[in-house]
Design an enzyme around this catalytic site. Structure first.
Site, mmCIF file in Angstrom:
data_model
loop_
_atom_site.group_PDB
_atom_site.id
_atom_site.type_symbol
_atom_site.label_atom_id
_atom_site.label_comp_id
_atom_site.label_asym_id
_atom_site.label_seq_id
_atom_site.Cartn_x
_atom_site.Cartn_y
_atom_site.Cartn_z
ATOM 1 N N ASP A 27 -0.162 -11.407 -0.969
ATOM 2 C CA ASP A 27 -0.077 -12.298 0.183
ATOM 3 C C ASP A 27 -1.332 -13.167 0.178
ATOM 4 O OD1 ASP A 27 -0.789 -9.610 2.570
ATOM 5 O OD2 ASP A 27 -2.011 -10.493 0.996
ATOM 6 N N SER A 87 0.826 -1.209 0.000
ATOM 7 C CA SER A 87 0.000 0.000 0.000
ATOM 8 C C SER A 87 0.860 1.260 0.000
ATOM 9 C CB SER A 87 -0.908 0.000 1.238
ATOM 10 O OG SER A 87 -0.137 0.230 2.400
#
Length: 501
Positions: A267, A210
């Site tokens: 992930d 992010s």
């Protein structure tokens, strides 16, 4: 062959290899020739009673490093701590036991806790290369970790580090699974909970995929790289803290896996759960609220996916002794106005300071999550109590006290370079793509450049005219500004604009 034939003086390469120990040796080095070392060979280096296993990079030209010395990356130098000119002894390391276990996982076998513990142990000892770790991360991605394996991996990661204890009484924590730009509720939630007299020793991560992690945003306002003793002093004085977990080594294996996941840009549910809950348990928390934003461009895309993730989170939390509350929230659009460390910090402060231009969505999200934590601690009307603590200024006062205890408060600074991105046509904004707007912020330099990011100037439901600013790109250099602008202008669906019927 004498021992000296395997030795070379060590010098510092002054190269940051992002926590991975690397050794640089010339192709004509006698050790390389004697040992048969090749590029990317794993090499054991011993010096002064310490040793490290590093990946070999081979220097081929007559440049900065000749055949008479070996150069260590920053991570390798820190592990060995040699004095300049000390001799290093080089050898082939034993094949790590984890290598066969990773291979088994790649081929679909299920692993138990002891096997995960072996992989974690070898990873922490740098016996695994980044290729090995990337294979492990990939083999566990998607749906390739069962619930039992998720629990086993969580326990293995927790036990590989140390755990904190805070005495009697509830110890609170909060986490968002991510994927929603600007959703920086944690500093507000911590301030409210601490103002209520509760204990909330919040350890946070830096950004993985992010434009900003909670630690990145908090670091704009106060130091976050505290050691355990300093963290404990803050919590004892103020009831809460917001610090970077990487400095505490509570779940050090997670930091290694994150280093691999960041460039891969993904992930998995199982690893996500093991990462979150191993850190919560290690931090000494026993009551945790998890925020799961759901939206078409968030990390979790559907209600069904959120339900599956919630079930696995609850099962794992139950097995390791955590009381868990899950809040499924709207992840259809970014939260607040700012995306990027400093811009998100500005939004947090506006909410805490109750300014007229404070983002209402960030405020309400924080109140709901803080309310859940208060109710887990015995309050009967948590959201109402949280609102009183925020509106009275008690949360702002406690937040400033926490910042002072962590090393001192600083106001977020504005970026020197900005440019607006305008609406290409008239119409109503019907959606914002979370992933694309986050990509713009990252190309502008966030989170590495704290002042970089995106300032939203229009939201879904807004009627806009052609040429009206939709958002503003902030950057610390002209080059990064231009790079982000060119990407933004090339995208047609960052903001979906439809003509009203």
């Amino acid at each position: 062959m004498t021992r000296e034939r395997h030795c070379l003086p060590l010098v510092r390469a002054e190269i940051d290899t992002y926590s991975q120990p690397v050794v640089f040796m010339h192709q004509d080095c006698h050790v390389c020739r004697a040992e048969g070392f090749r590029a990317l060979t794993r090499v054991r280096i011993a010096c002064g009673g310490r040793s490290v296993i590093a990946s070999l990079n081979v220097v081929t030209g007559a440049g900065w490093l000749g055949p008479e010395a070996a150069a260590l990356s920053d991570a390798a130098w820190a592990a060995l701590r040699p004095r300049l000119g000390d001799m290093g002894q080089f050898s082939h390391p034993e094949l790590p036991e984890a290598a066969s276990l990773i291979r088994a996982k790649v081929y679909g076998e299920r692993l138990h806790q002891a096997q995960f513990a072996t992989i974690i142990k070898d990873a922490m000892a740098h016996r695994l290369s980044d290729l090995d770790l990337a294979a492990f991360v990939t083999a566990c991605a998607g749906e390739h970790l069962s619930t039992c394996e998720t629990i086993a991996l969580t326990r293995a990661m927790q036990e590989a580090g140390r755990s904190l204890e805070w005495g009697e009484g509830p110890v609170l924590d909060k986490h968002c699974v991510g994927g929603l730009p600007g959703n920086r509720t944690t500093p507000i939630v911590v301030a409210i909970a601490a103002a209520a007299g509760l204990v909330i020793p919040k350890t946070s991560s830096r950004a993985i995929t992010s434009p900003s992690g909670t630690a990145d945003t908090m670091e704009v306002m106060a130091p976050v790289a505290l050691d355990t003793a300093a963290m404990r002093k803050v919590v004892e004085a103020q009831g809460g803290c917001i610090v970077w977990g990487g400095a505490l080594r509570l779940s050090p294996a997670d930091d290694i896996l994150i280093r691999i996941e960041r460039p891969l840009d993904f992930d998995s549910d199982g690893q996500l759960i093991a990462s979150i809950l191993s850190k919560k348990a290690a931090a000494g928390s026993d009551r945790v609220v998890i925020d799961i934003p759901v939206g078409p461009t968030a990390k979790v895309r559907s209600e069904n996916a959120a339900e599956a993730l919630s079930a696995r989170l609850r099962a794992t939390a139950r097995e390791i002794g955590l009381d868990l509350a899950i809040h499924v929230s709207d992840g259809s659009q970014p939260v607040g106005y700012g995306i990027g460390p400093a811009l998100e910090a500005m939004d947090v402060l506006k909410v805490l300071r109750r300014t007229p231009d404070a983002p209402g969505d960030l405020r309400e999200r924080a109140l709901v999550l803080a309310g859940l934590l208060l109710e887990m601690s015995g309050e009967t009307a948590g959201v109402e109590r949280a609102r009183v603590l925020l509106d009275s200024g008690a949360a702002e006062h406690r937040f400033m006290a926490i910042c002072a205890a962590q090393g001192g408060f600083a106001e977020p600074a504005e970026a020197p370079y900005r440019i607006p991105v305008e609406a290409p046509r008239d119409g109503v904004i019907t959606a914002i793509d979370n992933r694309l707007i986050a990509r713009v912020a990252k190309l502008a330099g966030a989170p590495q450049q704290a002042r970089a990011g995106v300032l939203l100037m229009a939201r879904p439901g807004t009627l806009v005219q052609r040429g009206q600013p939709l958002f503003e790109i902030w950057a610390e250099t002209p080059g990064e500004l231009a790079y982000a602008r060119d990407f933004a202008n090339a995208q047609k669906e960052i903001f979906r604009i439809e003509v009203p019927k």
